[in-house]
Design a protein around this motif. Sequence first.
Motif, short mmCIF file in Angstrom:
data_model
loop_
_atom_site.label_atom_id
_atom_site.label_comp_id
_atom_site.label_asym_id
_atom_site.label_seq_id
_atom_site.Cartn_x
_atom_site.Cartn_y
_atom_site.Cartn_z
N PHE A 1 0.90 -1.19 0.33
CA PHE A 1 -0.15 0.33 0.15
C PHE A 1 1.17 2.08 -0.20
N HIS A 2 0.24 2.24 -0.27
CA HIS A 2 0.67 3.56 -0.69
C HIS A 2 0.19 4.85 0.91
N ASP A 3 1.31 5.08 1.76
CA ASP A 3 1.06 6.07 2.88
C ASP A 3 0.96 7.16 2.58
N GLU A 4 -0.42 7.68 3.18
CA GLU A 4 -0.42 9.45 2.88
C GLU A 4 0.59 9.92 2.84
N PHE A 5 1.28 9.75 4.37
CA PHE A 5 2.07 10.46 5.65
C PHE A 5 3.19 10.97 4.65
N ALA A 6 3.93 10.02 4.20
CA ALA A 6 4.90 10.25 3.42
C ALA A 6 5.52 9.99 2.19
N ARG A 7 3.85 9.63 1.71
CA ARG A 7 4.50 9.22 0.21
C ARG A 7 5.27 7.48 0.23
N ARG A 8 5.50 6.70 1.39
CA ARG A 8 6.05 5.26 0.66
C ARG A 8 5.54 4.50 0.49
N VAL A 9 5.62 3.15 -0.78
CA VAL A 9 5.13 2.13 -0.98
C VAL A 9 5.32 1.15 0.57
N HIS A 10 4.55 0.69 0.65
CA HIS A 10 4.80 -0.50 1.42
C HIS A 10 4.54 -2.17 0.78
N SER A 11 5.37 -3.42 1.02
CA SER A 11 5.12 -4.38 1.01
C SER A 11 5.57 -5.23 1.59
N PRO A 12 5.13 -6.33 1.06
CA PRO A 12 5.57 -8.28 2.25
C PRO A 12 7.26 -7.67 2.15
N ILE A 13 7.63 -7.31 0.91
CA ILE A 13 9.24 -7.36 0.12
C ILE A 13 9.99 -5.96 1.44
N THR A 14 8.94 -4.66 1.77
CA THR A 14 9.46 -3.48 2.37
C THR A 14 9.47 -4.20 3.74
N ASN A 15 8.83 -4.94 3.80
CA ASN A 15 8.82 -5.27 5.99
C ASN A 15 10.43 -6.73 5.81
N LEU A 16 10.59 -7.62 4.81
CA LEU A 16 11.38 -8.48 5.06
C LEU A 16 12.61 -7.88 5.85
N PRO A 17 12.77 -9.24 6.35
CA PRO A 17 14.60 -8.58 7.36
C PRO A 17 15.96 -8.30 6.31
N LYS A 18 16.39 -7.45 6.45
CA LYS A 18 17.62 -6.70 5.34
C LYS A 18 18.56 -8.16 5.17
N VAL A 19 18.77 -8.97 6.41
CA VAL A 19 19.88 -10.24 5.68
C VAL A 19 19.00 -11.25 4.75
N ALA A 20 17.11 -11.56 4.56
CA ALA A 20 16.16 -12.49 3.75
C ALA A 20 16.31 -11.70 2.91
N ARG A 21 16.94 -10.31 1.99
CA ARG A 21 16.42 -9.52 0.64
C ARG A 21 17.47 -10.45 -0.31
N GLN A 22 18.78 -10.65 0.50
CA GLN A 22 19.41 -10.96 -0.07
C GLN A 22 19.61 -12.35 -1.18
N TYR A 23 18.50 -12.76 -0.80
CA TYR A 23 17.91 -14.13 -1.28
C TYR A 23 16.41 -14.40 -1.85
N LEU A 24 16.44 -13.05 -2.61
CA LEU A 24 15.00 -12.43 -3.64
C LEU A 24 15.78 -12.85 -4.77
N CYS A 25 14.91 -13.85 -5.53
CA CYS A 25 15.88 -13.27 -7.26
C CYS A 25 14.48 -12.21 -8.13
N GLY A 26 14.36 -12.11 -9.33
CA GLY A 26 14.29 -11.40 -10.07
C GLY A 26 13.22 -12.64 -11.08
N PRO A 27 12.45 -11.45 -11.99
CA PRO A 27 11.52 -12.76 -13.11
C PRO A 27 12.79 -12.93 -13.71
N SER A 28 13.86 -12.97 -14.03
CA SER A 28 14.85 -13.48 -15.08
C SER A 28 15.24 -14.99 -14.01
N GLY A 29 14.95 -14.69 -12.70
CA GLY A 29 16.57 -15.67 -11.43
C GLY A 29 17.09 -14.90 -11.44
#
Length: 181
Positions: A1-29
Amino acid sequence: FHDEFARRVHSPITNLPKVARQYLCGPSGSPLVELDVGCSQPLFVAAVAKKAGFHCPEYQAECEAGTLYNTILAEIEDDKIKTRDDAKTAMFQYLYRSRSCDPLPIDQFMEQKYPTFHEFVKMEKSGSPDGNVRLAQKMQRLESDLVIQGLCDRVRKFDSTAFVVTIHDSLLVEPVHAVLI
């Protein structure tokens, strides 16, 4: 979702711990690359202060070089600041906590090291009872504008199919798109 206060986008990825993000892959793999706008909110405060007539070249230079948190860590006398992350937390407390809170060592440090900048922060916070909230909102909106309307749009201008995820002051992109930032 998009918050009105700061106009930031929030998603499950936004809330994912930084150490877990290194395991994410894009559509190309391909593993995603995180591109961070370092020291962004303190730098945005410097820009707003300068525009308001409170230019502090030393503070701005520290932000631009990405050394502000290291300087706080090295120079401040506070047992609670033992790491760079502690220094970053102290800086955000300085910028965004209410003026009615008890003073912290970071307050005296900022007043002595960057007096012009400190006067601007005091002025911003004294404008209304929620001055600290308004300052946080201004900085987060500037950050959002840069990341979403600036950097995301730049990537998509070159490749409209690019996979881009924002995490406040950073982007997650596939390596092929990292060179566009």
